[in-house]
Each structure stands twice: as C-alpha cells, then as structure tokens.
Scaffold this motif. Structure first.
Motif, PDB file in Angstrom:
ATOM      1  N   LEU A 118     -50.928 -47.574  12.632  1.00  0.00           N
ATOM      2  CA  LEU A 118     -50.762 -46.903  11.338  1.00  0.00           C
ATOM      3  C   LEU A 118     -49.488 -47.345  10.615  1.00  0.00           C
ATOM      4  N   ASP A 119     -48.670 -48.176  11.249  1.00  0.00           N
ATOM      5  CA  ASP A 119     -47.558 -48.806  10.532  1.00  0.00           C
ATOM      6  C   ASP A 119     -48.083 -49.846   9.548  1.00  0.00           C
ATOM      7  N   LYS A 120     -49.251 -50.402   9.859  1.00  0.00           N
ATOM      8  CA  LYS A 120     -49.814 -51.493   9.056  1.00  0.00           C
ATOM      9  C   LYS A 120     -51.050 -51.070   8.265  1.00  0.00           C
ATOM     10  N   PHE A 121     -51.825 -50.147   8.831  1.00  0.00           N
ATOM     11  CA  PHE A 121     -53.081 -49.738   8.199  1.00  0.00           C
ATOM     12  C   PHE A 121     -53.039 -48.246   7.873  1.00  0.00           C
ATOM     13  N   SER A 122     -53.772 -47.850   6.831  1.00  0.00           N
ATOM     14  CA  SER A 122     -53.806 -46.436   6.433  1.00  0.00           C
ATOM     15  C   SER A 122     -54.903 -45.654   7.137  1.00  0.00           C
ATOM     16  N   ALA A 123     -55.830 -46.374   7.768  1.00  0.00           N
ATOM     17  CA  ALA A 123     -56.928 -45.710   8.483  1.00  0.00           C
ATOM     18  C   ALA A 123     -57.327 -46.574   9.673  1.00  0.00           C
ATOM     19  N   ILE A 124     -57.466 -45.935  10.824  1.00  0.00           N
ATOM     20  CA  ILE A 124     -57.889 -46.676  12.014  1.00  0.00           C
ATOM     21  C   ILE A 124     -58.911 -45.859  12.804  1.00  0.00           C
ATOM     22  N   ASN A 125     -59.710 -46.590  13.566  1.00  0.00           N
ATOM     23  CA  ASN A 125     -60.672 -45.974  14.479  1.00  0.00           C
ATOM     24  C   ASN A 125     -60.539 -46.690  15.819  1.00  0.00           C
ATOM     25  N   THR A 126     -60.808 -46.008  16.905  1.00  0.00           N
ATOM     26  CA  THR A 126     -60.861 -46.675  18.191  1.00  0.00           C
ATOM     27  C   THR A 126     -62.318 -46.978  18.522  1.00  0.00           C
ATOM     28  N   GLY A 127     -62.540 -48.104  19.179  1.00  0.00           N
ATOM     29  CA  GLY A 127     -63.902 -48.482  19.508  1.00  0.00           C
ATOM     30  C   GLY A 127     -63.955 -49.400  20.703  1.00  0.00           C
ATOM     31  N   VAL A 128     -65.090 -49.397  21.391  1.00  0.00           N
ATOM     32  CA  VAL A 128     -65.308 -50.271  22.544  1.00  0.00           C
ATOM     33  C   VAL A 128     -66.636 -51.010  22.374  1.00  0.00           C
ATOM     34  N   GLU A 129     -66.706 -52.174  22.999  1.00  0.00           N
ATOM     35  CA  GLU A 129     -67.937 -52.955  22.933  1.00  0.00           C
ATOM     36  C   GLU A 129     -69.079 -52.220  23.624  1.00  0.00           C
ATOM     37  N   THR A 130     -70.289 -52.501  23.170  1.00  0.00           N
ATOM     38  CA  THR A 130     -71.461 -51.926  23.822  1.00  0.00           C
ATOM     39  C   THR A 130     -72.072 -52.956  24.758  1.00  0.00           C
ATOM     40  N   ALA A 131     -72.339 -52.540  25.992  1.00  0.00           N
ATOM     41  CA  ALA A 131     -72.963 -53.442  26.967  1.00  0.00           C
ATOM     42  C   ALA A 131     -74.468 -53.510  26.771  1.00  0.00           C
ATOM     43  N   ASP A 132     -75.007 -52.535  26.062  1.00  0.00           N
ATOM     44  CA  ASP A 132     -76.458 -52.455  25.853  1.00  0.00           C
ATOM     45  C   ASP A 132     -76.828 -52.950  24.464  1.00  0.00           C
ATOM     46  N   THR A 133     -78.033 -53.470  24.350  1.00  0.00           N
ATOM     47  CA  THR A 133     -78.582 -53.797  23.047  1.00  0.00           C
ATOM     48  C   THR A 133     -78.942 -52.494  22.334  1.00  0.00           C
ATOM     49  N   ILE A 134     -78.629 -52.404  21.056  1.00  0.00           N
ATOM     50  CA  ILE A 134     -78.884 -51.189  20.274  1.00  0.00           C
ATOM     51  C   ILE A 134     -80.101 -51.409  19.380  1.00  0.00           C
ATOM     52  N   MET A 135     -81.022 -50.453  19.409  1.00  0.00           N
ATOM     53  CA  MET A 135     -82.225 -50.535  18.578  1.00  0.00           C
ATOM     54  C   MET A 135     -82.136 -49.535  17.432  1.00  0.00           C
ATOM     55  N   LEU A 152     -71.352 -54.910  17.034  1.00  0.00           N
ATOM     56  CA  LEU A 152     -71.464 -53.464  17.198  1.00  0.00           C
ATOM     57  C   LEU A 152     -70.407 -52.953  18.179  1.00  0.00           C
ATOM     58  N   LEU A 153     -69.772 -51.857  17.814  1.00  0.00           N
ATOM     59  CA  LEU A 153     -68.819 -51.189  18.688  1.00  0.00           C
ATOM     60  C   LEU A 153     -69.194 -49.720  18.779  1.00  0.00           C
ATOM     61  N   ARG A 154     -68.886 -49.113  19.909  1.00  0.00           N
ATOM     62  CA  ARG A 154     -69.092 -47.677  20.067  1.00  0.00           C
ATOM     63  C   ARG A 154     -67.818 -46.954  19.627  1.00  0.00           C
ATOM     64  N   CYS A 155     -67.979 -46.035  18.690  1.00  0.00           N
ATOM     65  CA  CYS A 155     -66.827 -45.299  18.163  1.00  0.00           C
ATOM     66  C   CYS A 155     -66.303 -44.305  19.189  1.00  0.00           C
ATOM     67  N   GLN A 156     -64.983 -44.184  19.221  1.00  0.00           N
ATOM     68  CA  GLN A 156     -64.331 -43.163  20.024  1.00  0.00           C
ATOM     69  C   GLN A 156     -63.337 -42.418  19.125  1.00  0.00           C
ATOM     70  N   THR A 157     -62.640 -41.486  19.702  1.00  0.00           N
ATOM     71  CA  THR A 157     -61.441 -40.950  19.079  1.00  0.00           C
ATOM     72  C   THR A 157     -60.301 -41.211  20.051  1.00  0.00           C
ATOM     73  N   PRO A 158     -59.051 -41.277  19.567  1.00  0.00           N
ATOM     74  CA  PRO A 158     -58.567 -40.836  18.266  1.00  0.00           C
ATOM     75  C   PRO A 158     -59.019 -41.738  17.115  1.00  0.00           C
ATOM     76  N   GLN A 159     -59.115 -41.104  15.949  1.00  0.00           N
ATOM     77  CA  GLN A 159     -59.130 -41.804  14.683  1.00  0.00           C
ATOM     78  C   GLN A 159     -57.805 -41.454  14.016  1.00  0.00           C
ATOM     79  N   GLY A 160     -57.243 -42.396  13.284  1.00  0.00           N
ATOM     80  CA  GLY A 160     -55.913 -42.155  12.738  1.00  0.00           C
ATOM     81  C   GLY A 160     -55.825 -42.479  11.260  1.00  0.00           C
ATOM     82  N   PHE A 161     -54.940 -41.756  10.573  1.00  0.00           N
ATOM     83  CA  PHE A 161     -54.817 -41.898   9.121  1.00  0.00           C
ATOM     84  C   PHE A 161     -53.399 -41.583   8.665  1.00  0.00           C
ATOM     85  N   ILE A 162     -53.040 -42.119   7.514  1.00  0.00           N
ATOM     86  CA  ILE A 162     -51.900 -41.592   6.794  1.00  0.00           C
ATOM     87  C   ILE A 162     -52.389 -40.301   6.143  1.00  0.00           C
TER      88      ILE A 162
END
Length: 221
Positions: A118-135, A152-162
C-alpha cells in the motif's frame, strides 16, 4: 495509521454448527481470537476494528487485546459490515486491511507484505494460483467456458486500501445499489483504479465446512 478491520458478522451456516464458525472453540479459544491475535502481534498494525453481529457484540467487547480500537455491529451483508467498518476510520490517508474473521492461519509476513504494497498501490488483494481447471457453467450446469488457469487466481483476504479510496467506493456503491462479494470488487466494478495482487498463502484458508474445524484442532495446536 495502519488499521485492520476484521469481519465477524457472518452466520457460517455451511459449517453446520450451533454457533457461527468464527465463534467455534478450538483448543479453548474461538477461531476469531486466533485471527485477532495475528494482527494484535503484528508490528505494523496500529489499530483493530472488529465488526460482528448483534448476538456476539458483548462477547467481542470483552475480548482483551490492546490493539482493539473499536467493536461495532455489522450489517446484513458482508458489504454492509465492511462499509460500517471503514467509515469508522476518520483519516483518508490511512492504510486499512480488511480480513475475514474465519481465516485464523494468517501469517505475520503476509500482513506485512500487504501494508508494504500500500506504499505503492491504493488497492490490493491477496491471491493464490489455482491447481484445478476452473469451469464456467450456465444455470443447467452446462459448461460455457473453460478459462486458461494461468490467468486465474483464487482470492483471499486481507484486501488492502488507502482509507479514502475504499470509503469513496462504498459511498458510490450505496448510491448505485451495487452489491459485490468483496471490497476489491467494488474498486474493479466502479473503475476506481487498479487492484494489485499480493502473493497470498496456500495455508491462509477460510474455515467454511465442518471438516475444516476438525483439521483446525490439530493445525492451531
């Protein structure tokens, strides 16, 4: 100031317990308390805002963690609870992380990485790769599209913002009656800027099902 808003208003019905999952006890403490402890111990977090349901308001007010700044009642939807939480922050230049109360495995390094981003961006999300194919399917469960999982990434939290940005997003969403599943979605849907993805943690799961509770008894030991 660095704020952590912990959302703990959900009913957690998929877990099939007598209490919302974040208030299930694991080894003598609620799941929510493990989550709070992670932020309370974090050196970059200044204040914690706890958003919970009316039924657990008094329980949460009795929790003894020095960084808890405020405990408040949430709304009907996650989005409502998040809006209530961010509007308790007076400053518009604060960093704020919004985290699920039922994600107790959050690591100190990930919390730090979110604040630093958040020093560089005003909004961030955490995410991880998906091992499975998504339909992508239609209402009849017929496949309509199979996106390339590389993108494709799987969303997690924290999400961060100014803080000023996320408060603005909630204000506009309320006027437009826009309903999304998370706060980063508000920024994307309203076109208020880019949302940078911080590498998440595969272990940072949200406790959702009864089996997750069983596994937590060993993991949180």
């Amino acid at each position: 100031m660095n704020y952590a808003i912990i959302l703990a208003s959900g009913k957690g019905e998929r877990c099939g317990l007598d209490v919302p999952k974040q208030f299930a006890k694991i080894n003598g403490k609620t799941i929510l308390e493990y989550t709070i402890e992670a932020f309370n111990k974090n050196e970059l977090t200044d204040r914690i805002i706890l958003v919970t349901s009316k039924a657990y308001l008094e329980f949460c007010k009795k929790l003894k963690y020095e960084k808890i700044f405020m405990v408040t009642e949430g709304g009907k939807r996650r989005q409502d609870s998040s809006r209530i939480g961010v509007n308790l922050i007076e400053e518009d230049d604060a960093k704020v992380l919004i985290h699920d109360g039922a994600r107790p495995y959050i690591k100190n390094e990930l919390i730090n990485n979110c604040y630093i981003a958040l020093d560089k961006f005003s909004a961030i999300n955490t995410g991880v790769e998906t091992a499975d194919t998504i339909m992508e399917v239609d209402e009849n469960k017929i496949i309509k599209k199979i996106p390339n999982r590389k993108n494709l990434l799987r969303c997690q939290t924290p999400q961060g913002f100014i803080s000023g940005l996320i408060k603005k997003a909630h204000k506009i969403a309320l006027k437009k009656n826009l309903n999304v599943t998370d706060d980063a979605g508000l920024i994307v849907n309203l076109g208020l800027g880019d949302v940078f993805v911080v590498d998440g943690d595969i272990e940072n799961i949200k406790i959702t099902y009864k089996d997750d509770i069983i596994k937590a008894k060993e993991k949180l030991r």
